[in-house]
Design a protein around this motif. Structure first.
Motif, PDB file in Angstrom:
ATOM      1  N   LEU A   1      82.465   8.846  48.609  1.00  0.00           N
ATOM      2  CA  LEU A   1      82.400  10.244  49.051  1.00  0.00           C
ATOM      3  C   LEU A   1      82.168  11.212  47.896  1.00  0.00           C
ATOM      4  O   LEU A   1      81.179  11.962  47.914  1.00  0.00           O
ATOM      5  CB  LEU A   1      83.665  10.597  49.821  1.00  0.00           C
ATOM      6  CG  LEU A   1      83.897  12.080  50.118  1.00  0.00           C
ATOM      7  CD1 LEU A   1      82.840  12.618  51.070  1.00  0.00           C
ATOM      8  CD2 LEU A   1      85.302  12.301  50.679  1.00  0.00           C
ATOM      9  N   PRO A   2      83.039  11.270  46.877  1.00  0.00           N
ATOM     10  CA  PRO A   2      82.820  12.280  45.836  1.00  0.00           C
ATOM     11  C   PRO A   2      81.548  12.037  45.037  1.00  0.00           C
ATOM     12  O   PRO A   2      80.882  12.996  44.617  1.00  0.00           O
ATOM     13  CB  PRO A   2      84.074  12.160  44.964  1.00  0.00           C
ATOM     14  CG  PRO A   2      84.568  10.771  45.191  1.00  0.00           C
ATOM     15  CD  PRO A   2      84.251  10.474  46.631  1.00  0.00           C
TER      16      PRO A   2
ATOM     17  N   LEU B   1      78.431  13.719  37.788  1.00  0.00           N
ATOM     18  CA  LEU B   1      79.804  13.305  38.068  1.00  0.00           C
ATOM     19  C   LEU B   1      80.804  14.089  37.232  1.00  0.00           C
ATOM     20  O   LEU B   1      81.925  14.348  37.672  1.00  0.00           O
ATOM     21  CB  LEU B   1      79.958  11.801  37.812  1.00  0.00           C
ATOM     22  CG  LEU B   1      79.125  10.868  38.694  1.00  0.00           C
ATOM     23  CD1 LEU B   1      79.323   9.418  38.263  1.00  0.00           C
ATOM     24  CD2 LEU B   1      79.464  11.028  40.160  1.00  0.00           C
ATOM     25  N   GLU B   2      80.387  14.504  36.042  1.00  0.00           N
ATOM     26  CA  GLU B   2      81.294  15.251  35.166  1.00  0.00           C
ATOM     27  C   GLU B   2      81.642  16.606  35.767  1.00  0.00           C
ATOM     28  O   GLU B   2      82.750  17.126  35.555  1.00  0.00           O
ATOM     29  CB  GLU B   2      80.651  15.432  33.795  1.00  0.00           C
ATOM     30  CG  GLU B   2      81.561  16.080  32.775  1.00  0.00           C
ATOM     31  CD  GLU B   2      80.921  16.197  31.410  1.00  0.00           C
ATOM     32  OE1 GLU B   2      81.530  16.827  30.520  1.00  0.00           O
ATOM     33  OE2 GLU B   2      79.806  15.653  31.228  1.00  0.00           O
TER      34      GLU B   2
ATOM     35  N   ILE C   1      86.158   9.578  38.821  1.00  0.00           N
ATOM     36  CA  ILE C   1      85.767   8.920  40.063  1.00  0.00           C
ATOM     37  C   ILE C   1      85.642   7.438  39.743  1.00  0.00           C
ATOM     38  O   ILE C   1      84.794   7.036  38.951  1.00  0.00           O
ATOM     39  CB  ILE C   1      84.429   9.460  40.617  1.00  0.00           C
ATOM     40  CG1 ILE C   1      84.526  10.968  40.868  1.00  0.00           C
ATOM     41  CG2 ILE C   1      84.057   8.726  41.904  1.00  0.00           C
ATOM     42  CD1 ILE C   1      83.200  11.585  41.327  1.00  0.00           C
ATOM     43  N   THR C   2      86.499   6.637  40.336  1.00  0.00           N
ATOM     44  CA  THR C   2      86.488   5.204  40.082  1.00  0.00           C
ATOM     45  C   THR C   2      86.446   4.442  41.396  1.00  0.00           C
ATOM     46  O   THR C   2      86.834   4.954  42.442  1.00  0.00           O
ATOM     47  CB  THR C   2      87.731   4.761  39.286  1.00  0.00           C
ATOM     48  OG1 THR C   2      88.910   5.053  40.059  1.00  0.00           O
ATOM     49  CG2 THR C   2      87.816   5.481  37.949  1.00  0.00           C
TER      50      THR C   2
ATOM     51  N   ARG D   1      87.083   1.040  38.381  1.00  0.00           N
ATOM     52  CA  ARG D   1      85.952   1.097  37.454  1.00  0.00           C
ATOM     53  C   ARG D   1      85.205   2.424  37.598  1.00  0.00           C
ATOM     54  O   ARG D   1      84.860   2.834  38.708  1.00  0.00           O
ATOM     55  CB  ARG D   1      84.991  -0.071  37.702  1.00  0.00           C
ATOM     56  CG  ARG D   1      85.602  -1.445  37.425  1.00  0.00           C
ATOM     57  CD  ARG D   1      84.574  -2.547  37.597  1.00  0.00           C
ATOM     58  NE  ARG D   1      84.174  -2.688  38.986  1.00  0.00           N
ATOM     59  CZ  ARG D   1      84.783  -3.495  39.870  1.00  0.00           C
ATOM     60  NH1 ARG D   1      85.821  -4.209  39.489  1.00  0.00           N
ATOM     61  NH2 ARG D   1      84.351  -3.581  41.110  1.00  0.00           N
ATOM     62  N   ALA D   2      84.912   3.065  36.463  1.00  0.00           N
ATOM     63  CA  ALA D   2      84.124   4.286  36.428  1.00  0.00           C
ATOM     64  C   ALA D   2      82.641   3.929  36.285  1.00  0.00           C
ATOM     65  O   ALA D   2      82.283   2.748  36.177  1.00  0.00           O
ATOM     66  CB  ALA D   2      84.581   5.171  35.277  1.00  0.00           C
TER      67      ALA D   2
END
Length: 402
Positions: free
Chosen positions: A160-161, A359-360, A366-367, A371-372
């Motif tokens: 989602l994010p 993403l930043e 967000i993992t 895991r990122a």
């Protein structure tokens, strides 16, 4: 194992309650002296204070589970400084004065009559968007469609994010308004929306038009009975340009072909298609997951889309930098039969630099499975590739339709 109950005393509250109808985190001390974290649902009880005695459901923690692996407060039993314990009375009720038809109801938010968590001690009434007392009832009394709305369908909550971040980045690059994005949360994972830190963050940022919870999931801006009306609510009540549908935090798997909660992704493809929307599937891809069934194209995605989906979808897939990785994906796709059912789009994913910048902007890690993007770039590349296909559809790129 049956439900495991234990009593404890609240020794500390952690931060402020997330909202008046969210979750409160507390530290508790159990009878054996152990201290642990616990969550309290404020939708069914007032905030806890140090010294409150509580009844905990400790089942998941005692089983050592990751999903739901925290204690949950079932009820407040009293306080250490009280001579007689008395169970907490739900807000707005008095056991000495049973409510009758003639008793006036207190003013406040309109009450609903649709029960969630039905036939359990935690069943609660919500105002469902479809019911006669809802201001939106007339909308659902007529036949409606999604009017071609793209719907991103995912198996994991972490999708989602990442998808929202990339959709916003695409709008920024195009110099276009950011689309109105609605989140539809299924009941395949966590049931209270308040458990989701990602939804909380997206709301803080103002990046969601709203959230819909359906089935036995609850706590959304809009409640719905099932996936069909939830999708329609996202389109016609929240006026979303695009919806993202996936379960809340937590997923169940058993190591068997069909025994995993993410199989709902295939069912959602059919619902979106039947309602006149365009289903866009976010494939679960990883080259960092040590489990063989999730290496490359996850077996869960292969089964959900290759067998459970009874309607066609747009399935964007990334052309990864490592030729061997893409070759494995192509072979897995061939074996799964996805090409016979769906429109596959093999496309170059965004660069790692662009993806990292998007993403930043979220401002929080967000993992997925711990895991990122640096640890598992293929996972995030697949999400962004699917989000980009959905964005093209929204902007009029009809060539992506299944």
């Amino acid at each position: 194992m049956r439900i495991q109950w234990e009593t404890a005393v609240v020794i500390e509250t952690v931060g402020e309650p997330l909202s008046s109808h969210g979750l409160q985190e507390v530290r508790v001390q159990l009878a054996n002296g152990e201290t642990a974290a616990a969550l309290h649902d404020l939708a069914v009880g007032t905030p806890l204070r140090p010294g409150d005695k509580v009844l905990l459901n400790t089942t998941a923690v005692r089983l050592g589970l990751g999903t739901g692996g925290v204690h949950f407060v079932h009820a407040k039993l009293g306080r250490l400084d009280e001579s007689v314990d008395s169970p907490e009375v739900p807000v707005g009720t008095d056991p000495r004065e049973p409510e009758t038809q003639d008793r006036p109801r207190s003013s406040g938010p309109q009450e609903g009559h649709i029960m969630k968590l039905r036939y359990t001690s935690l069943q609660r009434a919500v105002l469902s968007v479809e019911e006669p007392s809802s201001p939106h009832h007339a909308l659902f009394a007529e036949s409606r469609t999604l009017n071609g709305m793209p719907v991103l369908i995912g198996e994991l909550h972490s999708m989602l994010p990442a998808a929202v971040c990339w959709l916003r980045e695409l709008a920024r690059e195009a110099g276009a308004p950011v689309p109105r994005i609605a989140y539809v949360m299924t009941d395949g994972g966590a049931l209270p929306l308040a458990v989701s830190g990602h939804v909380r963050r997206l709301r803080e940022l103002g990046w969601l038009a709203g959230a819909v919870t359906y089935g036995h999931a609850y706590g959304g801006d809009i409640e719905a009975v099932n996936k069909f009306t939830a999708l329609l609510a996202a389109r016609h009540v929240l006026e979303a340009d695009l919806a993202i549908v996936c379960m809340g935090p937590g997923i169940t798997g058993t190591g068997t072909p069909y025994g995993f909660s993410g199989i709902e992704a295939g069912e959602l493809v059919g619902a979106v298609h039947a309602l006149g929307g365009v289903p866009v599937a976010m494939a679960r891809i990883s080259f960092a997951d040590p489990r063989p069934q999730h290496r490359g194209l996850s077996r869960h995605t292969a089964v959900a889309l290759g067998e459970a989906a009874l309607a066609p979808a747009c399935v964007p897939l990334p052309l990864l930098p490592a030729e061997a990785d893409t070759a494995l994906l192509r072979e897995q796709v061939r074996q799964s039969g996805l090409a016979r059912r769906h429109r596959l789009l093999w496309e170059a994913p965004p660069s790692l630099e662009d993806m990292a910048a998007a993403l930043e902007a979220y401002g929080r890690p967000i993992t997925s499975m711990g895991r990122a993007w640096q640890d598992d770039p293929a996972f995030f590349a697949a999400i962004c590739t699917a989000a980009e296909a959905a964005y093209r559809l929204l902007r009029g790129g009809g060539q992506d339709k299944p």
